[in-house]
Design a protein around this motif. Sequence first.
Motif, PDB file in Angstrom:
ATOM      1  N   GLY A   1      -2.025  -5.331  10.302  1.00 31.61           N
ATOM      2  CA  GLY A   1      -0.787  -6.059  10.526  1.00 31.61           C
ATOM      3  C   GLY A   1       0.079  -6.095   9.284  1.00 31.61           C
ATOM      4  N   LEU A   2      -0.555  -6.214   8.107  1.00 32.21           N
ATOM      5  CA  LEU A   2       0.200  -6.231   6.851  1.00 32.21           C
ATOM      6  C   LEU A   2       0.970  -4.933   6.673  1.00 32.21           C
ATOM      7  N   ASP A   3       0.294  -3.803   6.918  1.00 33.02           N
ATOM      8  CA  ASP A   3       0.957  -2.502   6.788  1.00 33.02           C
ATOM      9  C   ASP A   3       2.148  -2.405   7.735  1.00 33.02           C
ATOM     10  N   ARG A   4       1.967  -2.910   8.945  1.00 32.75           N
ATOM     11  CA  ARG A   4       3.046  -2.813   9.940  1.00 32.75           C
ATOM     12  C   ARG A   4       4.215  -3.734   9.591  1.00 32.75           C
ATOM     13  N   ILE A   5       3.921  -4.928   9.057  1.00 31.60           N
ATOM     14  CA  ILE A   5       4.989  -5.835   8.638  1.00 31.60           C
ATOM     15  C   ILE A   5       5.773  -5.226   7.471  1.00 31.60           C
ATOM     16  N   ILE A   6       5.055  -4.616   6.536  1.00 22.95           N
ATOM     17  CA  ILE A   6       5.716  -3.981   5.391  1.00 22.95           C
ATOM     18  C   ILE A   6       6.651  -2.868   5.865  1.00 22.95           C
ATOM     19  N   LYS A   7       6.161  -2.008   6.740  1.00 22.55           N
ATOM     20  CA  LYS A   7       6.995  -0.910   7.244  1.00 22.55           C
ATOM     21  C   LYS A   7       8.213  -1.441   7.983  1.00 22.55           C
ATOM     22  N   GLU A   8       7.991  -2.458   8.812  1.00 26.44           N
ATOM     23  CA  GLU A   8       9.090  -3.045   9.581  1.00 26.44           C
ATOM     24  C   GLU A   8      10.105  -3.685   8.644  1.00 26.44           C
ATOM     25  N   GLY A   9       9.596  -4.371   7.608  1.00 24.39           N
ATOM     26  CA  GLY A   9      10.484  -5.012   6.643  1.00 24.39           C
ATOM     27  C   GLY A   9      11.321  -3.994   5.876  1.00 24.39           C
TER      28      GLY A   9
ATOM     29  N   GLN B   1      19.081  -7.454  18.833  1.00 26.11           N
ATOM     30  CA  GLN B   1      18.881  -6.262  18.001  1.00 26.11           C
ATOM     31  C   GLN B   1      18.006  -6.610  16.790  1.00 26.11           C
ATOM     32  N   ALA B   2      16.997  -7.447  17.072  1.00 20.84           N
ATOM     33  CA  ALA B   2      16.027  -7.837  16.047  1.00 20.84           C
ATOM     34  C   ALA B   2      14.756  -7.012  16.225  1.00 20.84           C
ATOM     35  N   ALA B   3      13.897  -7.045  15.219  1.00 20.30           N
ATOM     36  CA  ALA B   3      12.625  -6.331  15.317  1.00 20.30           C
ATOM     37  C   ALA B   3      11.587  -7.243  15.975  1.00 20.30           C
ATOM     38  N   VAL B   4      10.653  -6.655  16.713  1.00 18.21           N
ATOM     39  CA  VAL B   4       9.554  -7.420  17.295  1.00 18.21           C
ATOM     40  C   VAL B   4       8.251  -6.715  16.957  1.00 18.21           C
ATOM     41  N   LEU B   5       7.263  -7.502  16.566  1.00 14.33           N
ATOM     42  CA  LEU B   5       6.002  -6.931  16.112  1.00 14.33           C
ATOM     43  C   LEU B   5       4.846  -7.657  16.791  1.00 14.33           C
TER      44      LEU B   5
ATOM     45  N   PRO C   1       0.835  -1.209   0.000  1.00 16.24           N
ATOM     46  CA  PRO C   1       0.000   0.000   0.000  1.00 16.24           C
ATOM     47  C   PRO C   1       0.870   1.260   0.000  1.00 16.24           C
ATOM     48  N   ASP C   2       0.545   2.226  -0.831  1.00 20.04           N
ATOM     49  CA  ASP C   2       1.319   3.462  -0.906  1.00 20.04           C
ATOM     50  C   ASP C   2       0.371   4.596  -1.313  1.00 20.04           C
ATOM     51  N   GLU C   3       0.054   5.462  -0.359  1.00 14.87           N
ATOM     52  CA  GLU C   3      -0.873   6.569  -0.625  1.00 14.87           C
ATOM     53  C   GLU C   3      -0.322   7.521  -1.673  1.00 14.87           C
ATOM     54  N   ARG C   4       1.005   7.597  -1.771  1.00 15.28           N
ATOM     55  CA  ARG C   4       1.616   8.479  -2.777  1.00 15.28           C
ATOM     56  C   ARG C   4       1.285   7.993  -4.186  1.00 15.28           C
ATOM     57  N   LEU C   5       1.324   6.693  -4.362  1.00 17.75           N
ATOM     58  CA  LEU C   5       1.016   6.113  -5.661  1.00 17.75           C
ATOM     59  C   LEU C   5      -0.457   6.317  -6.009  1.00 17.75           C
ATOM     60  N   ASP C   6      -1.313   6.178  -4.992  1.00 16.35           N
ATOM     61  CA  ASP C   6      -2.749   6.400  -5.206  1.00 16.35           C
ATOM     62  C   ASP C   6      -3.011   7.838  -5.657  1.00 16.35           C
ATOM     63  N   TYR C   7      -2.303   8.801  -5.049  1.00 16.90           N
ATOM     64  CA  TYR C   7      -2.447  10.215  -5.402  1.00 16.90           C
ATOM     65  C   TYR C   7      -2.055  10.433  -6.868  1.00 16.90           C
ATOM     66  N   LEU C   8      -0.924   9.840  -7.272  1.00 10.33           N
ATOM     67  CA  LEU C   8      -0.452  10.005  -8.644  1.00 10.33           C
ATOM     68  C   LEU C   8      -1.407   9.356  -9.650  1.00 10.33           C
ATOM     69  N   ALA C   9      -2.008   8.245  -9.231  1.00 10.19           N
ATOM     70  CA  ALA C   9      -2.962   7.564 -10.120  1.00 10.19           C
ATOM     71  C   ALA C   9      -4.181   8.446 -10.381  1.00 10.19           C
ATOM     72  N   LYS C  10      -4.648   9.151  -9.340  1.00 10.77           N
ATOM     73  CA  LYS C  10      -5.789  10.062  -9.516  1.00 10.77           C
ATOM     74  C   LYS C  10      -5.394  11.243 -10.400  1.00 10.77           C
ATOM     75  N   LEU C  11      -4.127  11.630 -10.297  1.00  9.83           N
ATOM     76  CA  LEU C  11      -3.626  12.786 -11.041  1.00  9.83           C
ATOM     77  C   LEU C  11      -3.501  12.476 -12.535  1.00  9.83           C
ATOM     78  N   TYR C  12      -3.003  11.288 -12.866  1.00  8.95           N
ATOM     79  CA  TYR C  12      -2.694  10.956 -14.259  1.00  8.95           C
ATOM     80  C   TYR C  12      -3.686  10.001 -14.920  1.00  8.95           C
ATOM     81  N   ASN C  13      -4.501   9.310 -14.105  1.00  5.60           N
ATOM     82  CA  ASN C  13      -5.419   8.302 -14.637  1.00  5.60           C
ATOM     83  C   ASN C  13      -4.698   7.397 -15.647  1.00  5.60           C
ATOM     84  N   PRO C  14      -3.644   6.726 -15.204  1.00  7.28           N
ATOM     85  CA  PRO C  14      -2.781   5.981 -16.134  1.00  7.28           C
ATOM     86  C   PRO C  14      -3.435   4.716 -16.678  1.00  7.28           C
TER      87      PRO C  14
END
Length: 365
Positions: free
Chosen positions: A266-274, A231-235, A45-58
Motif C-alpha cells: 500500500g505504501l508503494d501505491r500511495i507513493i506512486k499515486e502521490g 477527478q480525484a484519485a481513489v486507492l 523505495p526506488d530500485e534505480r537508487l538501489d542499483y546505483l548504490a551497488k554500482l558505487y558503494n557510496p
Amino acid sequence: MKLGMVGLPNVGKSTLFNALTNAGAESANYPFCTIEPNVGVVSVPDERLDYLAKLYNPKKFTPAVLEFVDIAGLVKGASKGEGLGNKFLSNIREVDAIVHVVRCFEDSNIVHVDGEIGPKRDIETINLELIFSDLEILERRLSKTVKAAKADKKLLSEVDFLERLMAHLEEGKSARSFSFTEEEAEILKQVPLLSNKPIIYAANLCEADFTGGLEGNPFYQQVLEIAQEEQAAVLPICAKIEEEMADMDPDDKAMFLAELNLNESGLDRIIKEGYSLLGLISFLTSGSDEVRAWTITRGTKAPQAAGKIHTDFERGFIRAEIISFDDLVACDGSMAAAKEKGLVRLEGKDYVMQDGDIVNFRFNV
C-alpha cells in the motif's frame, strides 16, 4: 512530498498510518484516540537508487522521503470546535495533498460514529468541514483585501475573485472544482485552502474484499463514483494487511504479497499515486561519496533542478552532464561505455529534466 491523513474516527486511519510509517501512533476503538498530530517520515523505495548504490558503494545513501501527518478523526462540526476542533485542521494546511481514509468494511466490533457505514455521507461530512474551515480563512483574507483595495484599486480584481470563490464554497463545493485563471491561481498560493489540495481517497476494505474482488463491495463503488466526479484519485487499500506487513523484512514481505496475488504494498501505491497526482519526478546524483534521489516537479528545467542541490548550482549553472538511468543499465553501469556510445549528453539552461535522469551539474560562481 508531504501528505495529510484525514477521516472520521474509527475508519482505520491511524492503523494505516502506523502500518505505513511504523511510527507507532496510538490506535484504538474509540473516537479521538489521536490527540496530537502524528508525523511519520518514510523513504521512497526506488530500485534505480538501489542499483546505483551497488554500482558505487557510496559513503552515503539518501533516498527521497515522504512525510505523513495523521490528525485526530474529524466529526461533524469540527471546523467550529466539535470533537477536537479546528485546531487540528490547521496541522494539515501545509501538506501537498490529502489522503482521505474512508471506511468501506463492516465490523460490529468497531463502532461507527454515525452508527452505520456510509462512505458517501462520511466523505461529505469531512469535505464540508474542510470547506467551512477554508471559509474562515477566506473571510479574513477578503476583509484585509477590501481594506487594502481602498488605497490600491489594482486589488479590486482580487476582491472580486475572493468573493466569487467564497460563494462557490458556500454552496458546499470544494475549491478544487472552481475554475481559476493563472493570476488567480497565484493569489491562492498565498491562501492554503484545504479543499483546494489534491486528494487521494483511500478506501479501507476488509481483506476478503480487497483480495477477492472490489466489484462486490458497494461501499467501494460509492467512493469510486465520488472520486470520478471530483477527478480525484481513489486507492483501494486494506489497513489490516498493511499492519500485518509492517514489521516484516523485505523477503517475507515479498512472499506475503505474492501469496495475496499483490505486486506492491500500500505504501508503494500511495507513493506512486502521490507523485502522479502532484506531477513529481526524481532525478538522481551518484558517485562514491553519495547516491541520492531529488524530487522535483515535472517540467522543471536543469538550472532550477540544480538549485534543489544548492542555490550556487543554479546561480552559476553552466550545463548538465546527463545520462538516463535506462541507458546506463544498458551499458552495464559503465559510464565509459555510455560515453563511447554517445549516451552521455551535455544539456543547457532550457533542458527539461526527465524522470530517472542521472546528472552531474557543472557550475561556476
